[in-house]
Design an enzyme around this catalytic site. Structure first.
Site, PDB file in Angstrom:
ATOM      1  CG  ASP A 163      -2.454   0.707   0.952  1.00 57.38           C
ATOM      2  OD1 ASP A 163      -2.187   1.948   0.951  1.00 57.38           O
ATOM      3  OD2 ASP A 163      -3.420   0.080   0.817  1.00 57.38           O
ATOM      4  CG  HIS A 203      -5.165   3.669   1.322  1.00 58.45           C
ATOM      5  ND1 HIS A 203      -4.952   2.491   1.234  1.00 58.45           N
ATOM      6  CD2 HIS A 203      -6.455   4.001   0.488  1.00 58.45           C
ATOM      7  CE1 HIS A 203      -6.059   2.042   0.483  1.00 58.45           C
ATOM      8  NE2 HIS A 203      -6.945   2.664   0.259  1.00 58.45           N
ATOM      9  CG  ASN A 210     -13.644   2.548  -4.030  1.00 56.38           C
ATOM     10  OD1 ASN A 210     -14.000   1.396  -3.765  1.00 56.38           O
ATOM     11  ND2 ASN A 210     -12.724   3.091  -3.489  1.00 56.38           N
ATOM     12  CB  SER A 266      -9.409   0.809  -0.041  1.00 57.40           C
ATOM     13  OG  SER A 266      -8.832   1.145  -1.282  1.00 57.40           O
TER      14      SER A 266
END
Length: 686
Positions: free
Chosen positions: A178, A215, A305, A378
């Site tokens: 990530d 994130h 998304n 996520s």
């Protein structure tokens, strides 16, 4: 249909051949198959970078020298390296093609060449209305408050019931691939055991802040934040985290991501949590994920998304657990991508509370508290990653396959949308308590499929003293299940001219229709690149191919032969002098010698074509795989044609099928030169 049982290593495949099955031209591959591959390959990539899969490091060095490139990273485990150079990708392709034309022996030493595709972080969906001026709980003195009451997602997937049964992920390492993690966050202190920066190819102190955004820290908190009565708690608080930052802050590239995946596998991670993706089939990422499957490491990926139904990388690769986002009311969020590839949904609406870096004050949901409410697939993905860690704690000594862990997650889910599996939620919303109650032996070990992709014609191997077929790298293989509830499989043949195969591991058992074709014309190591045979290949189909449960580490290998039976048809020959066509009865007496020269062996096969045209076909004993076509005047006509131009008009036809023709018109000074250079330097003899 006879099969051969092979012991499979993902990277190094034994040179074994099964019985041959000729795949005859069938119906059209169907709009869905063709559209998927078009979407995948119509992908943006980074200029000045390529990825090369190699069998021989010396061949890689030749390409590095040709492009005046630097090797950004070498991954010996996957026989691949990243290159950086100053020219464009198109210029590099042209240079490599010219090198391979001049030195065709190098082709056998290169497994694939591909661009470095752009990928994006699947960014969270935010609602600023959830940023409150004050926390509606009493703050604990000298510590963050207990926020477990706000974690509806952890409760929804019934993680507390798993903890009560003694399973919290203890002993399991989850790699978070990530944006990096702030290890100084109190909820994450001591939870990060490894950190590897692929861009630097260095291990980094796991106890420092190494975040390039919020994130990764948010994801890590949902997976394994400590259960200490303060702050939030993860789905698997007993698990540990491995930090692999691949957005710094931008995407660092497929070659570095693959290196990070290999590092994670070889340093103890058994779950890989990923919330990123993009278009472009990456052979390197496919290899890396196959290596994970081989080592019983589960790759989890967010669905995305964009509220679209589109296959993307890495979600498209076999064995990947793909996760949608569900709401607190057990619906599916409006933004969550839909797909037949979905395994399950997990909590992911706007109100998933988790950790963010201490420095990222702008993200704090409450003043002075490093937590934020995010939504998105996520946020759903780490719920599943944590749940798999819990399952692995229970079954760590049983050696379960990736398929079995995926089935535990899928068949343990609570059905929340249309009855049964659907494209909105997969098998339903994650329920780890129910998954723990299932018997993994009841599912079988999962299916594997492997296809040798090769020519029908053979070539003589002096070292082995025999005739052998040539492999065909770069052929796309689409496996469409008869049961449309099962995910389709998209793979590509990898290898070299001696051996090329397409493999799918840890897939669902059942009947599939398998489509072969739409070859990768980008890949200069592929025969398809030189021959331009996409048109000729469309619609190759193997109907009702059965995938059964295989013994662990083994796969049935089937051979798929491509046949081309090429012939050159000259429909018209015209002679021009200073731009004017010559019309003279004597012109009709002209003859030309057409010669096909094997690009690898140098063998020549010739035929005479008259002015009225004619047909030239390779004899059946002519070896594979590629030929250049040349023309020269019949002896004695050289002087007459010296100041003239000859135009050849015609086509190449494969397998005597008028629907599989490639037309050309070629001008040759004095009637001498390469006929085939007008549409493709080579024509194929498979």
């Amino acid at each position: 249909m006879k099969k051969t049982l092979l012991l499979i290593s993902v990277v190094l495949l034994a040179l074994v051949f099964a019985s041959c099955v000729r795949v005859a031209p069938g119906n059209s591959a169907g709009a869905d198959v063709e559209l998927v591959w078009k979407q995948i390959q119509d992908a943006p990539y980074v200029e000045g970078r390529l990825i090369v899969g190699y069998n021989d490091i010396e061949a890689l060095s030749e390409i590095v020298s040709l492009l005046d490139a630097e090797i950004t990273i070498d991954i010996p485990r996957l026989n691949a390296a990243g290159l950086r150079f100053d020219s464009t990708v198109e210029e590099a392709r042209a240079a490599i093609r010219e090198l391979f034309v001049e030195r065709p022996e190098l082709v056998a030493s290169i497994r694939y060449i591909e661009p470095n595709y752009e990928r994006e972080l699947i960014k969270p969906v935010k609602d600023d209305n959830l940023k409150l001026p004050e926390l509606p709980v009493v703050l604990a003195e000298d510590a963050f408050p207990d926020l477990e009451g706000f974690l509806w997602g952890v409760k929804k997937v019934r993680a507390p019931q798993a903890w009560a049964a003694g399973y919290d992920g203890t002993g399991i390492i989850v790699a978070v691939i990530d944006t990096g993690i702030d290890s100084n966050h109190p909820d994450l202190q001591g939870q990060i055991t490894h950190r590897y920066d692929p861009l630097l190819d260095l291990e980094i102190d796991p106890d420092i802040d190494y975040s390039f955004g919020a994130h990764g820290s948010h994801v890590a908190g949902t997976i394994a934040a400590k259960d200490d009565g303060h702050g939030v708690v993860g789905v698997a608080p007993g698990a540990k985290i491995m930090d692999i930052p691949i957005f710094q802050p931008d995407y660092i590239g497929d070659e570095f991501v693959a290196a990070g995946i290999v590092y994670a596998i070889e340093n103890g991670a058994t779950v890989l949590s990923n919330s990123w993706g993009g278009k472009g089939f990456s052979t390197l990422l496919y290899d890396a994920i196959a290596y994970a499957s081989e080592n019983r490491v589960v790759f989890v990926n967010s669905a995305g998304n964009e509220h679209v139904n589109e296959v993307k990388s890495p979600a498209m690769y076999p064995g990947v657990v793909v996760v949608a986002a569900s709401t607190a009311g057990d619906g599916i969020t409006h933004f969550s991508n839909r797909s037949v590839k979905l395994s399950v949904a997990a909590p992911g609406d706007f109100s998933i509370l988790s950790t963010v870096p201490l420095w990222d004050v702008a993200e704090f949901a409450y003043p002075d508290l490093p937590y934020a409410y995010y939504g998105g697939t996520s946020m759903a993905c780490p719920h599943v990653s944590g749940a798999i860690a819990i399952l692995q704690q229970k079954y760590r000594d049983m050696g379960l396959t990736v398929y079995q862990y995926r089935k535990l997650i899928e068949l343990g889910a609570d059905d929340i949308m249309a009855p049964g599996k659907d494209n909105d939620s997969g098998y339903g919303r994650l329920n780890v308590e129910k998954s723990l109650s299932l018997d993994p032996d009841a599912f079988g070990t999962g299916g594997n499929a492997f296809f040798w992709i090769q020519t029908k014609r053979t070539y003589y191997d002096e070292e082995l003293e025999g005739d052998y077929p040539m492999g065909i790298p770069g052929v796309y293989v689409s496996m469409i299940p008869h049961d449309r509830n099962l995910p389709p499989i998209y793979i590509k043949s990898i290898g070299d001219l001696e051996l090329a195969g397409a493999a799918a591991f840890d897939i669902d058992v059942g009947m599939y229709d398998v489509y072969f074709g739409s070859g990768d014309l980008f890949d200069p190591s592929s025969l398809l690149y030189f021959s331009g045979r996409v048109q000729e290949q469309e619609g190759m189909k193997w109907e009702s191919y059965e995938v059964t449960h295989n013994p662990i580490n083994y796969v049935w290998a089937d051979v798929v032969e491509f046949s081309s039976s090429p012939k050159l048809v000259i429909e018209k020959i015209s002679v021009f002098q200073e731009g004017t066509e010559i019309v003279d009865p004597e012109i009709t007496l002209l003859q030309f010698i057409v010669t096909a020269i094997n690009a690898f062996t140098g063998e020549e096969f010739s035929s005479t074509i008259s002015y009225d045209g004619g047909t030239f076909a390779l004899p059946d004993y002519a070896p594979a795989p590629q030929y250049t076509l040349t023309s020269e005047p019949f002896p004695g006509l050289e002087d007459f044609l010296a100041d003239k131009t000859v135009v050849f008009t015609g086509y190449v036809e494969y397998d005597n099928d008028p629907g599989r023709r490639i037309y050309f018109e070629r001008e040759l000074p004095a009637g001498t030169g390469f006929i085939s250079d007008g549409w493709s330097f080579y024509f194929s003899a498979f």
